[in-house]
Design a protein around this motif. Structure first.
Motif, PDB file in Angstrom:
ATOM      1  N   ARG A   8       2.547   9.144  -0.268  1.00 17.31           N
ATOM      2  CA  ARG A   8       2.594   7.881   0.465  1.00 17.31           C
ATOM      3  C   ARG A   8       1.190   7.287   0.564  1.00 17.31           C
ATOM      4  NH1 ARG A   8       4.284   8.188   6.670  1.00 17.31           N
ATOM      5  NH2 ARG A   8       2.517   9.625   6.503  1.00 17.31           N
ATOM      6  N   GLN A   9       0.192   8.134   0.772  1.00 17.55           N
ATOM      7  CA  GLN A   9      -1.193   7.646   0.850  1.00 17.55           C
ATOM      8  C   GLN A   9      -1.638   7.057  -0.491  1.00 17.55           C
ATOM      9  OE1 GLN A   9      -2.995  11.287   2.240  1.00 17.55           O
ATOM     10  NE2 GLN A   9      -3.086  10.522   4.357  1.00 17.55           N
ATOM     11  N   PHE A  10      -1.174   7.669  -1.589  1.00 16.68           N
ATOM     12  CA  PHE A  10      -1.485   7.113  -2.907  1.00 16.68           C
ATOM     13  C   PHE A  10      -0.878   5.712  -3.046  1.00 16.68           C
ATOM     14  CE2 PHE A  10      -2.646  10.792  -5.985  1.00 16.68           C
ATOM     15  CZ  PHE A  10      -3.510  11.311  -5.036  1.00 16.68           C
ATOM     16  N   ARG A  11       0.346   5.554  -2.585  1.00 17.21           N
ATOM     17  CA  ARG A  11       1.006   4.243  -2.686  1.00 17.21           C
ATOM     18  C   ARG A  11       0.309   3.211  -1.800  1.00 17.21           C
ATOM     19  NH1 ARG A  11       5.644   7.812  -2.627  1.00 17.21           N
ATOM     20  NH2 ARG A  11       6.565   7.878  -4.721  1.00 17.21           N
ATOM     21  N   TYR A  12      -0.133   3.645  -0.633  1.00 19.84           N
ATOM     22  CA  TYR A  12      -0.858   2.734   0.254  1.00 19.84           C
ATOM     23  C   TYR A  12      -2.184   2.312  -0.380  1.00 19.84           C
ATOM     24  CZ  TYR A  12       2.333   3.858   4.132  1.00 19.84           C
ATOM     25  OH  TYR A  12       3.425   3.995   4.945  1.00 19.84           O
ATOM     26  N   PHE A  13      -2.881   3.274  -0.966  1.00 19.73           N
ATOM     27  CA  PHE A  13      -4.153   2.976  -1.627  1.00 19.73           C
ATOM     28  C   PHE A  13      -3.940   1.980  -2.770  1.00 19.73           C
ATOM     29  CE2 PHE A  13      -6.792   3.909  -5.356  1.00 19.73           C
ATOM     30  CZ  PHE A  13      -8.050   3.537  -4.867  1.00 19.73           C
ATOM     31  N   LEU A  14      -2.884   2.213  -3.562  1.00 24.20           N
ATOM     32  CA  LEU A  14      -2.602   1.321  -4.686  1.00 24.20           C
ATOM     33  C   LEU A  14      -2.319  -0.095  -4.198  1.00 24.20           C
ATOM     34  CD1 LEU A  14      -2.153   0.980  -7.728  1.00 24.20           C
ATOM     35  CD2 LEU A  14       0.236   1.599  -7.364  1.00 24.20           C
ATOM     36  N   ALA A  15      -1.549  -0.234  -3.138  1.00 27.76           N
ATOM     37  CA  ALA A  15      -1.218  -1.558  -2.616  1.00 27.76           C
ATOM     38  C   ALA A  15      -2.477  -2.284  -2.151  1.00 27.76           C
ATOM     39  CB  ALA A  15      -0.215  -1.440  -1.476  1.00 27.76           C
ATOM     40  N   VAL A  16      -3.340  -1.592  -1.423  1.00 27.19           N
ATOM     41  CA  VAL A  16      -4.581  -2.226  -0.944  1.00 27.19           C
ATOM     42  C   VAL A  16      -5.486  -2.568  -2.123  1.00 27.19           C
ATOM     43  CG1 VAL A  16      -6.641  -1.930   0.473  1.00 27.19           C
ATOM     44  CG2 VAL A  16      -4.440  -1.061   1.285  1.00 27.19           C
ATOM     45  N   SER A  17      -5.541  -1.692  -3.119  1.00 25.48           N
ATOM     46  CA  SER A  17      -6.377  -1.935  -4.302  1.00 25.48           C
ATOM     47  C   SER A  17      -5.925  -3.176  -5.054  1.00 25.48           C
ATOM     48  CB  SER A  17      -6.323  -0.732  -5.245  1.00 25.48           C
ATOM     49  OG  SER A  17      -6.819   0.416  -4.619  1.00 25.48           O
ATOM     50  N   GLU A  18      -4.635  -3.401  -5.121  1.00 29.33           N
ATOM     51  CA  GLU A  18      -4.112  -4.531  -5.876  1.00 29.33           C
ATOM     52  C   GLU A  18      -4.126  -5.827  -5.059  1.00 29.33           C
ATOM     53  OE1 GLU A  18      -0.297  -3.122  -7.166  1.00 29.33           O
ATOM     54  OE2 GLU A  18      -1.139  -2.087  -8.909  1.00 29.33           O
ATOM     55  N   GLU A  19      -3.955  -5.706  -3.752  1.00 28.15           N
ATOM     56  CA  GLU A  19      -3.959  -6.916  -2.914  1.00 28.15           C
ATOM     57  C   GLU A  19      -5.365  -7.276  -2.438  1.00 28.15           C
ATOM     58  OE1 GLU A  19      -1.411  -8.807  -2.415  1.00 28.15           O
ATOM     59  OE2 GLU A  19       0.131  -7.501  -3.293  1.00 28.15           O
ATOM     60  N   LEU A  20      -6.239  -6.236  -2.339  1.00 31.15           N
ATOM     61  CA  LEU A  20      -7.603  -6.400  -1.812  1.00 31.15           C
ATOM     62  C   LEU A  20      -7.594  -7.075  -0.444  1.00 31.15           C
ATOM     63  CD1 LEU A  20      -9.568  -7.340  -5.064  1.00 31.15           C
ATOM     64  CD2 LEU A  20      -9.401  -5.120  -3.914  1.00 31.15           C
TER      65      LEU A  20
END
Length: 302
Positions: A8-20
């Motif tokens: 879940r933390q990986f998915r959260y990181f990915l979302a923040v990385s893509e949305e900035l």
């Protein structure tokens, strides 16, 4: 720190990385912003590095975050593949599901649930086999059959036996026989008649059940060997060679020159029925589903 990292933390990181942007990432993930921020902070604490540079206008990836991003993407892709493989295996795994039924009953009395079963297990080969009850029990014990419908009073020690319904015995006799004029018959009517009877080896349990009843009422007719095939049996009855006790469901097997008469209430203890039998050690999902469908069709369950 050796705290585990959750996907879940990986998915959260990915979302923040893509949305900035934490706000947009939270909306994309359908969560509020505070728990998202906490999860990213926990991830950074476990890794021992900062992943984002936070500003008032949003966030940017640090050098560590930029290096982490492609590996996170690969990890999530592989995780999704693993999940899909596990779920697909539930459908892909196939085999042969063998259903037996006793030939002393008309097969139409057995619930036909094969079409919905095939829809649930499209890759399985579903096979039906008709045999004497004792042979069906033997096949299940030997592991070459999954489930069977047998006549009651059949010895099935060690197997799970569940009664589905009763099927009373009736009399099949020549249409020209004097007894054919009666609407129902008792054993007093049948004394002195020649009666077809199956061999004990074909079903010792039911044979002994019948024999015990005959002895209780002192019924000693002239017994003649019964052929295995019911069509042949009805042909012999039509020729006047004898009469027979058969199960009421077999009235559907029409034969010119043969009539069927019910037995009087005195013979209730001679009735039999259909039971479904299977090994208690068989935990297959297809057997579980088949039993559920069969019981729903039999008892009107939902």
């Amino acid at each position: 720190m050796n705290e585990p990292i959750d996907l879940r933390q990986f998915r959260y990181f990915l979302a923040v990385s893509e949305e900035l942007n934490f706000g947009r990432a939270a909306a994309r993930l359908h969560i509020s912003q505070p728990p998202l921020s906490r999860q990213i902070q926990q991830l950074e604490a476990v890794l021992g590095v900062e992943l984002f540079v936070r500003t008032r206008s949003g966030v940017t990836l640090t050098k560590a975050g930029a290096a982490f991003l492609p590996e996170v993407r690969r990890t999530l892709v592989q995780a999704n593949k693993a999940i899909a493989a596990a779920r697909a295996a539930r459908v892909i795994v196939a085999g042969k599901f063998v259903v037996g039924y006793t030939t002393v009953f008309d097969r139409s009395v057995i619930p036909d649930v094969f079409e919905p079963l095939r829809q649930r297990f499209p890759n399985w080969q579903i096979v039906t086999q008709g045999k004497h009850s004792i042979s069906l029990v033997r096949d299940i014990k030997n592991g070459i059959m999954d489930v069977a419908f047998i006549g009651l009073h059949t010895e099935a020690k060690g197997l799970k036996v569940e009664m589905l319904f009763e099927d009373p015995l009736i009399v099949a006799l020549p249409a020209i026989h004097p007894l054919a004029r009666k609407r129902s018959l008792g054993f007093d009517d049948l004394r002195g008649e020649s009666i077809f009877r199956f061999e004990r080896r074909l079903n010792p349990g039911f044979y002994d059940h019948c024999q015990s009843f005959f002895e209780q009422i002192d019924f000693k007719p002239n017994m003649i060997p019964e052929p295995d095939d019911h069509h042949i049996l009805l042909g012999l009855i039509a020729e006047g060679q004898g009469i027979a006790f058969i199960f009421s469901s077999l009235q559907k097997v029409k034969r010119q020159g043969v009539v069927f008469r019910r037995l009087k209430a005195e013979v209730k203890s001679l009735s039999s029925g259909i039971a479904v039998v299977y090994s208690p050690d068989n935990s297959s999902e297809i057997l579980k589903q088949y039993l559920e469908l069969t019981k729903a069709a039999t008892f009107g369950a939902t």
